[in-house]
Scaffold this motif. Structure first.
Motif, PDB file in Angstrom:
ATOM      1  N   ASP A 191      72.487   4.593  -3.656  1.00  0.00           N
ATOM      2  CA  ASP A 191      73.266   5.779  -3.312  1.00  0.00           C
ATOM      3  C   ASP A 191      72.996   6.150  -1.856  1.00  0.00           C
ATOM      4  O   ASP A 191      71.863   6.062  -1.376  1.00  0.00           O
ATOM      5  CB  ASP A 191      72.881   6.938  -4.216  1.00  0.00           C
ATOM      6  CG  ASP A 191      73.355   6.754  -5.651  1.00  0.00           C
ATOM      7  OD1 ASP A 191      74.276   5.936  -5.858  1.00  0.00           O
ATOM      8  OD2 ASP A 191      72.777   7.400  -6.545  1.00  0.00           O
ATOM      9  N   MET A 192      74.025   6.614  -1.159  1.00  0.00           N
ATOM     10  CA  MET A 192      73.860   7.092   0.212  1.00  0.00           C
ATOM     11  C   MET A 192      74.999   8.056   0.521  1.00  0.00           C
ATOM     12  O   MET A 192      76.141   7.637   0.704  1.00  0.00           O
ATOM     13  CB  MET A 192      73.855   5.941   1.217  1.00  0.00           C
ATOM     14  CG  MET A 192      73.598   6.391   2.656  1.00  0.00           C
ATOM     15  SD  MET A 192      73.546   5.039   3.854  1.00  0.00           S
ATOM     16  CE  MET A 192      75.294   4.575   3.902  1.00  0.00           C
ATOM     17  N   ALA A 193      74.688   9.333   0.561  1.00  0.00           N
ATOM     18  CA  ALA A 193      75.698  10.317   0.902  1.00  0.00           C
ATOM     19  C   ALA A 193      76.161  10.112   2.343  1.00  0.00           C
ATOM     20  O   ALA A 193      75.370   9.789   3.220  1.00  0.00           O
ATOM     21  CB  ALA A 193      75.131  11.725   0.728  1.00  0.00           C
ATOM     22  N   HIS A 194      77.453  10.316   2.568  1.00  0.00           N
ATOM     23  CA  HIS A 194      77.976  10.096   3.918  1.00  0.00           C
ATOM     24  C   HIS A 194      79.282  10.866   4.088  1.00  0.00           C
ATOM     25  O   HIS A 194      79.879  11.353   3.114  1.00  0.00           O
ATOM     26  CB  HIS A 194      78.224   8.612   4.168  1.00  0.00           C
ATOM     27  CG  HIS A 194      79.249   8.007   3.265  1.00  0.00           C
ATOM     28  ND1 HIS A 194      78.940   7.560   1.984  1.00  0.00           N
ATOM     29  CD2 HIS A 194      80.602   7.819   3.414  1.00  0.00           C
ATOM     30  CE1 HIS A 194      80.030   7.095   1.413  1.00  0.00           C
ATOM     31  NE2 HIS A 194      81.050   7.249   2.246  1.00  0.00           N
ATOM     32  N   ALA A 195      79.701  10.959   5.348  1.00  0.00           N
ATOM     33  CA  ALA A 195      80.977  11.605   5.657  1.00  0.00           C
ATOM     34  C   ALA A 195      81.482  11.064   6.987  1.00  0.00           C
ATOM     35  O   ALA A 195      80.693  10.573   7.805  1.00  0.00           O
ATOM     36  CB  ALA A 195      80.820  13.115   5.730  1.00  0.00           C
ATOM     37  N   GLU A 196      82.783  11.116   7.169  1.00  0.00           N
ATOM     38  CA  GLU A 196      83.401  10.650   8.413  1.00  0.00           C
ATOM     39  C   GLU A 196      84.418  11.685   8.882  1.00  0.00           C
ATOM     40  O   GLU A 196      84.986  12.427   8.077  1.00  0.00           O
ATOM     41  CB  GLU A 196      84.139   9.321   8.209  1.00  0.00           C
ATOM     42  CG  GLU A 196      83.322   8.236   7.536  1.00  0.00           C
ATOM     43  CD  GLU A 196      83.414   8.290   6.019  1.00  0.00           C
ATOM     44  OE1 GLU A 196      84.473   8.721   5.501  1.00  0.00           O
ATOM     45  OE2 GLU A 196      82.442   7.927   5.354  1.00  0.00           O
ATOM     46  N   ARG A 197      84.635  11.716  10.174  1.00  0.00           N
ATOM     47  CA  ARG A 197      85.678  12.579  10.724  1.00  0.00           C
ATOM     48  C   ARG A 197      86.326  11.907  11.921  1.00  0.00           C
ATOM     49  O   ARG A 197      85.637  11.448  12.829  1.00  0.00           O
ATOM     50  CB  ARG A 197      85.108  13.946  11.139  1.00  0.00           C
ATOM     51  CG  ARG A 197      86.169  14.894  11.703  1.00  0.00           C
ATOM     52  CD  ARG A 197      85.596  16.229  12.096  1.00  0.00           C
ATOM     53  NE  ARG A 197      86.607  17.040  12.766  1.00  0.00           N
ATOM     54  CZ  ARG A 197      86.379  18.229  13.338  1.00  0.00           C
ATOM     55  NH1 ARG A 197      85.168  18.754  13.271  1.00  0.00           N
ATOM     56  NH2 ARG A 197      87.348  18.878  13.960  1.00  0.00           N
ATOM     57  N   GLU A 198      87.638  11.850  11.886  1.00  0.00           N
ATOM     58  CA  GLU A 198      88.404  11.345  13.016  1.00  0.00           C
ATOM     59  C   GLU A 198      88.717  12.523  13.930  1.00  0.00           C
ATOM     60  O   GLU A 198      89.121  13.578  13.468  1.00  0.00           O
ATOM     61  CB  GLU A 198      89.693  10.695  12.526  1.00  0.00           C
ATOM     62  CG  GLU A 198      90.407   9.861  13.553  1.00  0.00           C
ATOM     63  CD  GLU A 198      91.597   9.132  12.953  1.00  0.00           C
ATOM     64  OE1 GLU A 198      92.691   9.735  12.909  1.00  0.00           O
ATOM     65  OE2 GLU A 198      91.430   7.968  12.510  1.00  0.00           O
ATOM     66  N   LEU A 199      88.522  12.318  15.226  1.00  0.00           N
ATOM     67  CA  LEU A 199      88.643  13.426  16.177  1.00  0.00           C
ATOM     68  C   LEU A 199      89.829  13.246  17.107  1.00  0.00           C
ATOM     69  O   LEU A 199      90.267  12.133  17.353  1.00  0.00           O
ATOM     70  CB  LEU A 199      87.361  13.550  17.000  1.00  0.00           C
ATOM     71  CG  LEU A 199      86.062  13.653  16.197  1.00  0.00           C
ATOM     72  CD1 LEU A 199      84.859  13.599  17.112  1.00  0.00           C
ATOM     73  CD2 LEU A 199      86.043  14.942  15.382  1.00  0.00           C
TER      74      LEU A 199
END
Length: 272
Positions: A264-272
């Motif tokens: 398990d590895m929590a993560h998030a991404e955001r395009e700017l």
């Protein structure tokens, strides 16, 4: 390719934390360089006691809290190892890079450097870290601590990290309270260039997991070297699948990014 930032909450962090990480990115001040954004996102994770970094750091086997952090960008590399009693180790690591003639500072020297730059005393101990010590003391008292943990422990390990691409410039930042339980003075992969972090003109990579194994493999540099030779996801998966211990990676290149872990590895991404 559009600007992008990717963050993770550490190997073994549950996916239920994805929403918390996404809120961090949604609230991120996106003004600045790739390094600014990577550091700002890690600072926000250091402020959240959920994560094993800054305020949420786990204790050493003697009850002390020592933290590691590193940054890398076109400006260079900076890291702190076994720093104590500061709120944001990743900011001190950046200052090592930008305001000192060195690339790494450790222990009392790192603390002294931070104080000279007016970082105030901060005790990162929390109820979480106190409970962990209570359980460890009970295990020792009851002689239930596994033999292999009595001198060098590789039980739990988490790191927070970020990679960013802003205007075709890359940066990476990591911060960790280390593994639990561990000896005072232990250093894992996070603050070691090429092991837990690497950045160059092709992209940026940060690792999380069992630091001793990651460091021996120079995992971040190995992945960076291969950027452009294959699909980034395939490169990352191939390297991580070699491990028998918990390992995760976030990486970014000119036209793609990758998030992959064998746990398990929590993560998030955001395009700017």
């Amino acid at each position: 390719m559009k600007n992008q930032i990717v963050i993770h909450g550490g190997a073994n962090s549950p996916s239920t934390l994805n929403e918390k990480l996404q809120k961090i990115l949604d609230n991120l001040d996106v003004n600045g360089s790739s390094l600014d954004l990577a550091v700002k996102s890690v600072v926000m994770m250091e402020d959240d006691p959920t994560f094993n970094a800054g305020t949420g750091s786990v204790p050493r086997i003697d009850g002390s809290i020592q933290m590691d952090a590193a940054v890398m960008s076109d400006s260079g590399f900076g890291s702190v190892m076994c720093i104590e009693n500061v709120k944001h180790p990743v900011m001190v690591a950046r200052d090592v890079m930008e305001k000192s003639p060195h690339i790494m500072l450790a222990g009392e020297g790192a603390v002294e450097f931070a104080r000279k730059l007016e970082y105030e005393y901060y005790n990162p101990e929390t109820e979480k870290s106190r409970e962990m010590m209570d359980k460890l003391k009970a295990s020792i008292k009851n002689n239930t601590l596994p033999e292999k943990f009595k001198f060098m422990v590789k039980s739990s390990s988490d790191t927070v990290g970020a990679v960013a691409r802003i205007d075709d410039k890359f940066a990476a930042a990591v911060s960790t309270g280390g593994a639990f339980p561990m000896l005072r003075g232990r250093v894992g992969d996070s603050p070691v260039i090429g092991a837990g972090i690497y950045q160059g003109e092709k992209g940026a990579v940060v690792a999380t997991g069992i630091g001793e194994d990651i460091a021996k493999d120079l995992l971040s540099f190995r992945i960076y070297q291969q950027i452009g030779t294959d699909d980034l996801n395939e490169i990352v998966k191939k390297e991580i699948d070699k491990f028998k211990v918990s390992v995760g990676i976030i990486a970014i290149s000119d036209n793609e990014y990758s998030v992959y872990a064998n746990t398990d590895m929590a993560h998030a991404e955001r395009e700017l």
